[in-house]
Design a protein around this motif. Structure first.
Motif, PDB file in Angstrom:
ATOM      1  N   THR A 269      35.698  26.858  80.206  1.00  0.00           N
ATOM      2  CA  THR A 269      36.362  25.634  79.770  1.00  0.00           C
ATOM      3  C   THR A 269      35.334  24.512  79.638  1.00  0.00           C
ATOM      4  O   THR A 269      34.168  24.681  79.965  1.00  0.00           O
ATOM      5  CB  THR A 269      37.493  25.249  80.757  1.00  0.00           C
ATOM      6  OG1 THR A 269      38.224  24.155  80.218  1.00  0.00           O
ATOM      7  CG2 THR A 269      36.947  24.870  82.119  1.00  0.00           C
TER       8      THR A 269
ATOM      9  N   ASP B 263      35.171  18.534  82.750  1.00  0.00           N
ATOM     10  CA  ASP B 263      36.272  17.565  82.767  1.00  0.00           C
ATOM     11  C   ASP B 263      36.092  16.621  83.955  1.00  0.00           C
ATOM     12  O   ASP B 263      36.236  17.045  85.110  1.00  0.00           O
ATOM     13  CB  ASP B 263      37.605  18.337  82.876  1.00  0.00           C
ATOM     14  CG  ASP B 263      38.806  17.447  82.589  1.00  0.00           C
ATOM     15  OD1 ASP B 263      38.740  16.249  82.932  1.00  0.00           O
ATOM     16  OD2 ASP B 263      39.791  17.962  82.033  1.00  0.00           O
TER      17      ASP B 263
ATOM     18  N   ARG C 148      41.924  29.478  76.486  1.00  0.00           N
ATOM     19  CA  ARG C 148      43.150  28.687  76.538  1.00  0.00           C
ATOM     20  C   ARG C 148      43.899  28.972  77.823  1.00  0.00           C
ATOM     21  O   ARG C 148      43.842  30.095  78.334  1.00  0.00           O
ATOM     22  CB  ARG C 148      44.063  29.050  75.364  1.00  0.00           C
ATOM     23  CG  ARG C 148      43.483  28.628  74.049  1.00  0.00           C
ATOM     24  CD  ARG C 148      44.517  28.769  72.976  1.00  0.00           C
ATOM     25  NE  ARG C 148      43.957  28.303  71.727  1.00  0.00           N
ATOM     26  CZ  ARG C 148      44.504  28.494  70.556  1.00  0.00           C
ATOM     27  NH1 ARG C 148      45.650  29.145  70.477  1.00  0.00           N
ATOM     28  NH2 ARG C 148      43.944  28.045  69.468  1.00  0.00           N
ATOM     29  N   SER C 149      44.613  27.978  78.300  1.00  0.00           N
ATOM     30  CA  SER C 149      45.407  28.207  79.513  1.00  0.00           C
ATOM     31  C   SER C 149      46.549  29.181  79.207  1.00  0.00           C
ATOM     32  O   SER C 149      46.955  29.318  78.050  1.00  0.00           O
ATOM     33  CB  SER C 149      45.949  26.885  80.051  1.00  0.00           C
ATOM     34  OG  SER C 149      46.711  26.262  79.064  1.00  0.00           O
TER      35      SER C 149
ATOM     36  N   CYS D 188      35.648  28.167  74.426  1.00  0.00           N
ATOM     37  CA  CYS D 188      36.484  27.978  75.622  1.00  0.00           C
ATOM     38  C   CYS D 188      37.767  28.798  75.528  1.00  0.00           C
ATOM     39  O   CYS D 188      38.251  29.111  74.446  1.00  0.00           O
ATOM     40  CB  CYS D 188      36.834  26.504  75.784  1.00  0.00           C
ATOM     41  SG  CYS D 188      35.392  25.515  76.207  1.00  0.00           S
TER      42      CYS D 188
ATOM     43  N   LYS E   8      42.589  25.588  83.407  1.00  0.00           N
ATOM     44  CA  LYS E   8      42.125  25.254  82.051  1.00  0.00           C
ATOM     45  C   LYS E   8      41.367  26.415  81.415  1.00  0.00           C
ATOM     46  O   LYS E   8      41.392  26.607  80.200  1.00  0.00           O
ATOM     47  CB  LYS E   8      41.182  24.035  82.100  1.00  0.00           C
ATOM     48  CG  LYS E   8      41.887  22.709  81.962  1.00  0.00           C
ATOM     49  CD  LYS E   8      40.881  21.577  81.845  1.00  0.00           C
ATOM     50  CE  LYS E   8      40.235  21.556  80.461  1.00  0.00           C
ATOM     51  NZ  LYS E   8      39.118  20.621  80.357  1.00  0.00           N
TER      52      LYS E   8
ATOM     53  N   PRO F  79      42.181  23.338  89.067  1.00  0.00           N
ATOM     54  CA  PRO F  79      42.468  22.870  87.697  1.00  0.00           C
ATOM     55  C   PRO F  79      41.484  23.411  86.663  1.00  0.00           C
ATOM     56  O   PRO F  79      41.876  23.717  85.526  1.00  0.00           O
ATOM     57  CB  PRO F  79      42.390  21.341  87.787  1.00  0.00           C
ATOM     58  CG  PRO F  79      41.923  21.009  89.143  1.00  0.00           C
ATOM     59  CD  PRO F  79      42.016  22.217  90.003  1.00  0.00           C
ATOM     60  N   TYR F  80      40.235  23.549  87.042  1.00  0.00           N
ATOM     61  CA  TYR F  80      39.259  24.148  86.123  1.00  0.00           C
ATOM     62  C   TYR F  80      39.659  25.588  85.787  1.00  0.00           C
ATOM     63  O   TYR F  80      39.604  26.022  84.642  1.00  0.00           O
ATOM     64  CB  TYR F  80      37.859  24.150  86.746  1.00  0.00           C
ATOM     65  CG  TYR F  80      36.991  22.981  86.356  1.00  0.00           C
ATOM     66  CD1 TYR F  80      36.787  22.651  85.017  1.00  0.00           C
ATOM     67  CD2 TYR F  80      36.351  22.206  87.315  1.00  0.00           C
ATOM     68  CE1 TYR F  80      35.977  21.579  84.652  1.00  0.00           C
ATOM     69  CE2 TYR F  80      35.544  21.134  86.969  1.00  0.00           C
ATOM     70  CZ  TYR F  80      35.363  20.829  85.630  1.00  0.00           C
ATOM     71  OH  TYR F  80      34.565  19.769  85.276  1.00  0.00           O
TER      72      TYR F  80
END
Ligand code: SF4
Ligand code: SF4
Length: 304
Positions: A53, A56, A185-186, A183, A149, A145-146
């Motif tokens: 990802t 952020d 996708r969630s 990257c 993501k 959270p990483y």
């Protein structure tokens, strides 16, 4: 005291033992090809799951804390490392079932040790290609959270990542890099809806650190992230319990219905049911069959 001596102990220490990047950057092809290659290499080093990802700022720690000087330190990730590779290592299913015990503590330690091996090796591999890469465990940012993501799983009521492959039974590590990578996708596979029905982790937590109600942005203490509506776990209560019993605790991982061996078809079927209207039935069946119950360490030693 030199900055380099100002080290934390344990899983939150930063990894510093790396050779500098090669002087020339190797052409690694398109971001999509580079991502495929990086995941292949991570798997070869032993990664259970790998996702990619963007960097952020929201999940980065603004400050670090020095255990030795008891003062703030600046974060150490330089600017320009725009991609983050997240690695998840599964922990032993049988050992986690014995929680809390020395065996389950060993599962946690081994999970982090495998993480360390993979992220250090991967970071050095990327450096040898001529790019910047910094391996990290829990020292720089919020891993969950990483990982969400990066498409590794969903957020559970117990505040942990729930992966499709290993449920919540994983430990996370990461590599920051300036290598441009495609990257991920969630993903969603019904966890949010299922956790809305299930409260097994909140009922099982010995110090009531896991909420039983709806997601909220209400904070328990300074250890909660501000401005995010979610099942807000009281991390200070949780960690206080660890300190009190002089060991870590993974009861919330053990009791979770997603803590299964998904190489078995019946558990894959159960996971599928969690994403359907039969999720209540799945939860009842799971409890009736005794999943989530603690196994005595002695039983593990006897091979049960
Ligand atoms: S690790 Fe143990 S104390 Fe912490 S939230 Fe989970 S069950 Fe509660
Ligand atoms: S125990 Fe139940 S409520 Fe808690 S995270 Fe697992 S599925 Fe969600």
């Amino acid at each position: 005291m030199k900055e380099s001596e100002d080290r934390r102990e344990g899983f939150t220490d930063a990894f510093t033992l790396q050779r500098d990047p090669a002087s020339e950057k190797l052409d690694v092809g398109t971001p999509a090809q580079a991502a495929i290659d990086i995941k292949r290499v991570a798997k070869a080093f032993g990664a259970g799951l790998t996702g990619i990802t963007h960097y952020d700022q929201r999940w980065e720690y603004m400050r670090k804390f020095s255990d030795q000087s008891l003062k703030e330190r600046a974060p150490e990730i330089p600017t320009g490392l725009d991609h983050v590779i997240i690695v998840a290592q599964p922990m032993d299913y049988g050992w986690i079932r014995t929680v809390p015990s020395a065996l389950s503590g060993a599962a946690t330690g081994l999970g982090y040790s495998h993480d360390a091996l993979v992220v250090l090796s991967l970071a050095q591999y990327i450096r040898n290609l001529g790019y910047q890469a910094i391996a990290s465990m829990n020292d720089t940012s919020l891993a969950v959270p990483y990982a969400i993501k990066a498409g590794l799983g969903e957020y559970g009521r117990h505040g942990l990542l729930i992966t499709k492959e290993f449920g919540p039974r994983v430990r996370l590590g990461k590599v920051y890099t300036d290598l441009t990578l495609a990257c991920d996708r969630s993903i969603q596979f019904g966890v949010k809806q299922f956790c809305g029905h299930c409260q097994r982790c909140s009922q099982g937590c010995p110090v009531n650190a896991i909420p039983s109600g709806l997601p909220t942005a209400e904070l328990h203490n300074q250890s909660n992230i501000v401005g995010v509506r979610k099942w807000m776990v009281n991390g200070e209560k949780c960690f206080g319990y660890w300190i009190a019993q002089n060991s870590d605790c993974a009861i919330c991982i053990c009791v979770c219905p997603y803590n299964k061996d998904f190489t078995k078809w019946e558990h894959r079927l159960g996971r599928w049911l969690t994403a359907t209207r039969l999720r209540g039935f799945m939860l009842w069946l799971d409890s009736t069959l005794g999943y989530g119950e603690r196994m005595k360490p002695k039983s593990w030693w006897q091979g049960e």
